[in-house]
Design a protein around this motif. Structure first.
Motif, PDB file in Angstrom:
ATOM      1  N   ALA A 125      44.167  45.520  37.535  1.00  7.74           N
ATOM      2  CA  ALA A 125      44.013  44.178  38.095  1.00  7.74           C
ATOM      3  C   ALA A 125      43.061  44.183  39.285  1.00  7.74           C
ATOM      4  CB  ALA A 125      45.380  43.620  38.509  1.00  7.74           C
ATOM      5  N   ALA A 126      43.174  45.197  40.142  1.00  8.23           N
ATOM      6  CA  ALA A 126      42.282  45.296  41.295  1.00  8.23           C
ATOM      7  C   ALA A 126      40.842  45.505  40.853  1.00  8.23           C
ATOM      8  CB  ALA A 126      42.726  46.438  42.215  1.00  8.23           C
ATOM      9  N   GLY A 127      40.647  46.359  39.853  1.00  9.09           N
ATOM     10  CA  GLY A 127      39.298  46.607  39.356  1.00  9.09           C
ATOM     11  C   GLY A 127      38.682  45.380  38.721  1.00  9.09           C
ATOM     12  N   ALA A 128      39.457  44.677  37.883  1.00  6.32           N
ATOM     13  CA  ALA A 128      38.942  43.465  37.239  1.00  6.32           C
ATOM     14  C   ALA A 128      38.631  42.394  38.277  1.00  6.32           C
ATOM     15  CB  ALA A 128      39.959  42.947  36.224  1.00  6.32           C
ATOM     16  N   SER A 129      39.511  42.229  39.260  1.00  2.78           N
ATOM     17  CA  SER A 129      39.287  41.228  40.313  1.00  2.78           C
ATOM     18  C   SER A 129      38.020  41.526  41.091  1.00  2.78           C
ATOM     19  CB  SER A 129      40.482  41.198  41.275  1.00  2.78           C
ATOM     20  OG  SER A 129      41.677  40.892  40.611  1.00  2.78           O
ATOM     21  N   ALA A 130      37.822  42.791  41.432  1.00  2.00           N
ATOM     22  CA  ALA A 130      36.643  43.170  42.215  1.00  2.00           C
ATOM     23  C   ALA A 130      35.362  42.998  41.410  1.00  2.00           C
ATOM     24  CB  ALA A 130      36.784  44.621  42.687  1.00  2.00           C
ATOM     25  N   LEU A 131      35.371  43.456  40.159  1.00  6.48           N
ATOM     26  CA  LEU A 131      34.153  43.388  39.335  1.00  6.48           C
ATOM     27  C   LEU A 131      33.734  41.945  39.059  1.00  6.48           C
ATOM     28  CD1 LEU A 131      34.935  46.243  36.812  1.00  6.48           C
ATOM     29  CD2 LEU A 131      33.046  46.210  38.428  1.00  6.48           C
ATOM     30  N   PHE A 132      34.676  41.084  38.727  1.00  8.32           N
ATOM     31  CA  PHE A 132      34.333  39.692  38.456  1.00  8.32           C
ATOM     32  C   PHE A 132      34.107  38.911  39.748  1.00  8.32           C
ATOM     33  CE2 PHE A 132      36.447  40.592  34.329  1.00  8.32           C
ATOM     34  CZ  PHE A 132      35.393  40.217  33.510  1.00  8.32           C
ATOM     35  N   GLY A 133      34.868  39.247  40.796  1.00  2.00           N
ATOM     36  CA  GLY A 133      34.724  38.528  42.061  1.00  2.00           C
ATOM     37  C   GLY A 133      33.373  38.718  42.716  1.00  2.00           C
ATOM     38  N   ILE A 134      32.797  39.924  42.614  1.00  3.30           N
ATOM     39  CA  ILE A 134      31.486  40.167  43.213  1.00  3.30           C
ATOM     40  C   ILE A 134      30.359  39.686  42.305  1.00  3.30           C
ATOM     41  CG2 ILE A 134      32.273  42.119  44.595  1.00  3.30           C
ATOM     42  CD1 ILE A 134      31.094  44.002  42.533  1.00  3.30           C
ATOM     43  N   PRO A 140      31.361  28.692  40.993  1.00  3.22           N
ATOM     44  CA  PRO A 140      31.778  29.084  39.641  1.00  3.22           C
ATOM     45  C   PRO A 140      33.190  29.664  39.597  1.00  3.22           C
ATOM     46  CG  PRO A 140      29.556  29.859  40.084  1.00  3.22           C
ATOM     47  CD  PRO A 140      30.098  29.349  41.376  1.00  3.22           C
ATOM     48  N   THR A 141      33.573  30.382  40.642  1.00  4.47           N
ATOM     49  CA  THR A 141      34.914  30.963  40.671  1.00  4.47           C
ATOM     50  C   THR A 141      35.975  29.872  40.755  1.00  4.47           C
ATOM     51  OG1 THR A 141      34.082  32.957  41.772  1.00  4.47           O
ATOM     52  CG2 THR A 141      36.445  32.567  41.872  1.00  4.47           C
ATOM     53  N   ILE A 142      35.763  28.884  41.598  1.00  8.80           N
ATOM     54  CA  ILE A 142      36.734  27.789  41.726  1.00  8.80           C
ATOM     55  C   ILE A 142      36.812  26.990  40.433  1.00  8.80           C
ATOM     56  CG2 ILE A 142      37.198  25.598  42.891  1.00  8.80           C
ATOM     57  CD1 ILE A 142      36.314  26.844  45.481  1.00  8.80           C
ATOM     58  N   VAL A 143      35.660  26.725  39.820  1.00  5.57           N
ATOM     59  CA  VAL A 143      35.656  26.020  38.531  1.00  5.57           C
ATOM     60  C   VAL A 143      36.455  26.808  37.501  1.00  5.57           C
ATOM     61  CG1 VAL A 143      34.202  25.277  36.601  1.00  5.57           C
ATOM     62  CG2 VAL A 143      33.493  24.798  38.952  1.00  5.57           C
ATOM     63  N   LEU A 144      36.250  28.114  37.473  1.00  5.29           N
ATOM     64  CA  LEU A 144      36.967  28.969  36.530  1.00  5.29           C
ATOM     65  C   LEU A 144      38.470  28.914  36.778  1.00  5.29           C
ATOM     66  CD1 LEU A 144      36.975  31.112  34.288  1.00  5.29           C
ATOM     67  CD2 LEU A 144      36.630  32.850  36.060  1.00  5.29           C
ATOM     68  N   LEU A 145      38.883  28.964  38.038  1.00  8.95           N
ATOM     69  CA  LEU A 145      40.311  28.936  38.373  1.00  8.95           C
ATOM     70  C   LEU A 145      40.952  27.619  37.954  1.00  8.95           C
ATOM     71  CD1 LEU A 145      39.769  31.589  39.838  1.00  8.95           C
ATOM     72  CD2 LEU A 145      41.045  30.699  41.804  1.00  8.95           C
ATOM     73  N   PRO A 215      43.498  34.504  41.039  1.00 11.97           N
ATOM     74  CA  PRO A 215      43.386  34.089  42.439  1.00 11.97           C
ATOM     75  C   PRO A 215      42.704  35.130  43.325  1.00 11.97           C
ATOM     76  CG  PRO A 215      45.664  34.596  41.885  1.00 11.97           C
ATOM     77  CD  PRO A 215      44.908  34.594  40.605  1.00 11.97           C
ATOM     78  N   THR A 216      42.867  36.406  42.981  1.00 13.27           N
ATOM     79  CA  THR A 216      42.236  37.456  43.775  1.00 13.27           C
ATOM     80  C   THR A 216      40.724  37.415  43.642  1.00 13.27           C
ATOM     81  OG1 THR A 216      44.197  38.848  43.491  1.00 13.27           O
ATOM     82  CG2 THR A 216      42.193  39.940  44.236  1.00 13.27           C
ATOM     83  N   MET A 217      40.228  36.979  42.483  1.00  7.79           N
ATOM     84  CA  MET A 217      38.782  36.841  42.298  1.00  7.79           C
ATOM     85  C   MET A 217      38.169  35.936  43.360  1.00  7.79           C
ATOM     86  SD  MET A 217      38.401  36.529  38.143  1.00  7.79           S
ATOM     87  CE  MET A 217      36.859  35.643  38.332  1.00  7.79           C
ATOM     88  N   LEU A 218      38.877  34.866  43.720  1.00  6.75           N
ATOM     89  CA  LEU A 218      38.349  33.948  44.734  1.00  6.75           C
ATOM     90  C   LEU A 218      38.298  34.621  46.098  1.00  6.75           C
ATOM     91  CD1 LEU A 218      37.312  31.196  45.559  1.00  6.75           C
ATOM     92  CD2 LEU A 218      39.687  30.397  45.739  1.00  6.75           C
ATOM     93  N   ALA A 219      39.303  35.417  46.437  1.00  6.33           N
ATOM     94  CA  ALA A 219      39.291  36.143  47.708  1.00  6.33           C
ATOM     95  C   ALA A 219      38.120  37.124  47.756  1.00  6.33           C
ATOM     96  CB  ALA A 219      40.613  36.884  47.900  1.00  6.33           C
ATOM     97  N   VAL A 220      37.878  37.817  46.642  1.00  7.86           N
ATOM     98  CA  VAL A 220      36.765  38.766  46.582  1.00  7.86           C
ATOM     99  C   VAL A 220      35.439  38.029  46.687  1.00  7.86           C
ATOM    100  CG1 VAL A 220      35.565  40.425  45.107  1.00  7.86           C
ATOM    101  CG2 VAL A 220      38.061  40.463  45.245  1.00  7.86           C
ATOM    102  N   THR A 272      46.150  27.058  42.560  1.00  9.19           N
ATOM    103  CA  THR A 272      46.199  25.960  43.530  1.00  9.19           C
ATOM    104  C   THR A 272      46.375  26.502  44.939  1.00  9.19           C
ATOM    105  OG1 THR A 272      47.131  24.449  41.887  1.00  9.19           O
ATOM    106  CG2 THR A 272      47.410  23.855  44.202  1.00  9.19           C
ATOM    107  N   GLY A 273      47.290  27.449  45.093  1.00 10.39           N
ATOM    108  CA  GLY A 273      47.518  28.039  46.408  1.00 10.39           C
ATOM    109  C   GLY A 273      46.304  28.787  46.917  1.00 10.39           C
ATOM    110  N   ALA A 274      45.634  29.521  46.011  1.00  6.73           N
ATOM    111  CA  ALA A 274      44.448  30.285  46.402  1.00  6.73           C
ATOM    112  C   ALA A 274      43.324  29.363  46.865  1.00  6.73           C
ATOM    113  CB  ALA A 274      43.972  31.150  45.235  1.00  6.73           C
ATOM    114  N   ILE A 275      43.083  28.297  46.111  1.00 10.29           N
ATOM    115  CA  ILE A 275      41.997  27.365  46.469  1.00 10.29           C
ATOM    116  C   ILE A 275      42.311  26.647  47.771  1.00 10.29           C
ATOM    117  CG2 ILE A 275      40.784  25.271  45.751  1.00 10.29           C
ATOM    118  CD1 ILE A 275      41.184  26.233  42.835  1.00 10.29           C
ATOM    119  N   ALA A 276      43.557  26.189  47.915  1.00  7.03           N
ATOM    120  CA  ALA A 276      43.946  25.490  49.150  1.00  7.03           C
ATOM    121  C   ALA A 276      43.820  26.418  50.361  1.00  7.03           C
ATOM    122  CB  ALA A 276      45.373  24.961  49.023  1.00  7.03           C
ATOM    123  N   GLY A 277      44.294  27.661  50.209  1.00  9.13           N
ATOM    124  CA  GLY A 277      44.200  28.614  51.317  1.00  9.13           C
ATOM    125  C   GLY A 277      42.767  28.952  51.652  1.00  9.13           C
ATOM    126  N   PHE A 278      41.931  29.068  50.625  1.00  5.93           N
ATOM    127  CA  PHE A 278      40.513  29.349  50.838  1.00  5.93           C
ATOM    128  C   PHE A 278      39.834  28.221  51.629  1.00  5.93           C
ATOM    129  CE2 PHE A 278      36.272  28.250  49.163  1.00  5.93           C
ATOM    130  CZ  PHE A 278      35.534  29.298  49.692  1.00  5.93           C
TER     131      PHE A 278
END
Length: 290
Positions: A125-134, A140-145, A215-220, A272-278
């Protein structure tokens, strides 16, 4: 908590993955079309998995999952090797990551106990989040979420095909999910009987890896694409806001799961929580998100 571990590791992986130019999963990171491509691929993959589960071609599911897990582990272990030993030779780091990835994947197949599943799950999960997040910018990330939150709602509450898919993976004892036992001594290998019936007591709770990845993708992405004040040396304020928003929504989600005693769609809550927090983090940092 698995979610927090995934978020922390994925953010730590950003510099080493970027330094080796592994941030090109999509052509143009600013293009919203990337989100649509991702969704189309996800739908095609889900459809293929449902067909395979329907006809019980177990060896094919295991082969596909093993390749996916193995390839992701190679990236994440390579990134961790470079992070921990910056002066390491890339060939040595690559070789070690391949060997460890093969061992972990084999262990997951041969001995799929809950702590093995969770360990591999955190890394994947960490690897997928990092690879797609960067590889995806903020918009595009918010649209995807947003799209995936709607899709998750439909697939769990309306068509319910995501529950069928989860059952298929659990029958193979190689689920791509986190297993959270309620008691010491719990064995996933001995007690796995699929998802519990509605209202039934659970011996363990289950959470799909996608609920941690999305949600981690957005943080990355926030950490990689926004110029904002850093905290703790590796996370900026909008990314931290995203993490906190995800954790708050996770608490709400788990409260509902415990109270209703039936599976819930995670992404509507977590995205929703990730976008609001962001957005609150961007406001606190005084930066424009788009």
């Amino acid at each position: 908590m698995f979610l927090l571990l995934v978020q922390a590791i994925s953010l730590l992986l950003v510099p080493p993955l970027q330094s080796y130019h592994l941030d090109n999963a999509f052509g143009n990171p600013e293009s919203v079309w990337n989100s649509l491509y991702y969704v189309v691929l996800l739908l095609l993959f889900t459809g293929a998995m449902l067909i395979i589960v329907r006809y019980k071609v177990n060896w094919l599911i295991q082969a596909i999952m093993a390749v996916a897990v193995l390839s992701t582990l190679v990236y994440v272990l390579f990134g961790l090797a470079v992070l921990l030993v910056p002066s390491v030779d890339p060939l040595i780091a690559g070789g070690v990551s391949v060997v460890l990835s093969l061992l972990l994947t084999a262990l997951l197949i041969v001995y799929p106990e809950w702590y093995i599943i969770d360990t591999v799950g955190v890394l994947v999960a960490a690897g997928a989040s990092a690879l797609f997040g960067i590889s995806l910018a903020i918009l595009p990330t918010i649209v995807l979420l947003v799209i995936l939150a709607v899709y998750d709602y439909i697939s769990v509450y309306k068509t319910k095909h995501m529950l069928k898919l989860a059952e298929g993976f659990m029958d193979l004892k190689m689920p791509i999910m986190f297993v959270m036992p309620r008691r010491w001594g719990y064995s996933f290998m001995e007690n796995n009987k699929g998802l519990p019936a509605e209202g039934a007591e659970r011996e363990a709770y289950f959470m799909g890896l996608g609920d941690a990845v999305m949600p981690t993708m957005l943080a990355v992405s926030a950490n990689a694409f926004l110029s904002a004040p850093p905290l703790l040396g590796f996370v900026n304020v909008p990314a931290l806001g995203c993490i906190l928003g995800t954790l708050v929504s996770y608490v709400v989600l788990m409260y509902i799961v415990v109270e209703l005693k039936k599976p819930q769609a995670g992404l509507p809550f977590l995205c929703t929580g990730a976008i609001a927090g962001f957005l609150l983090g961007c406001l606190a940092a005084g930066v424009r998100p788009f």
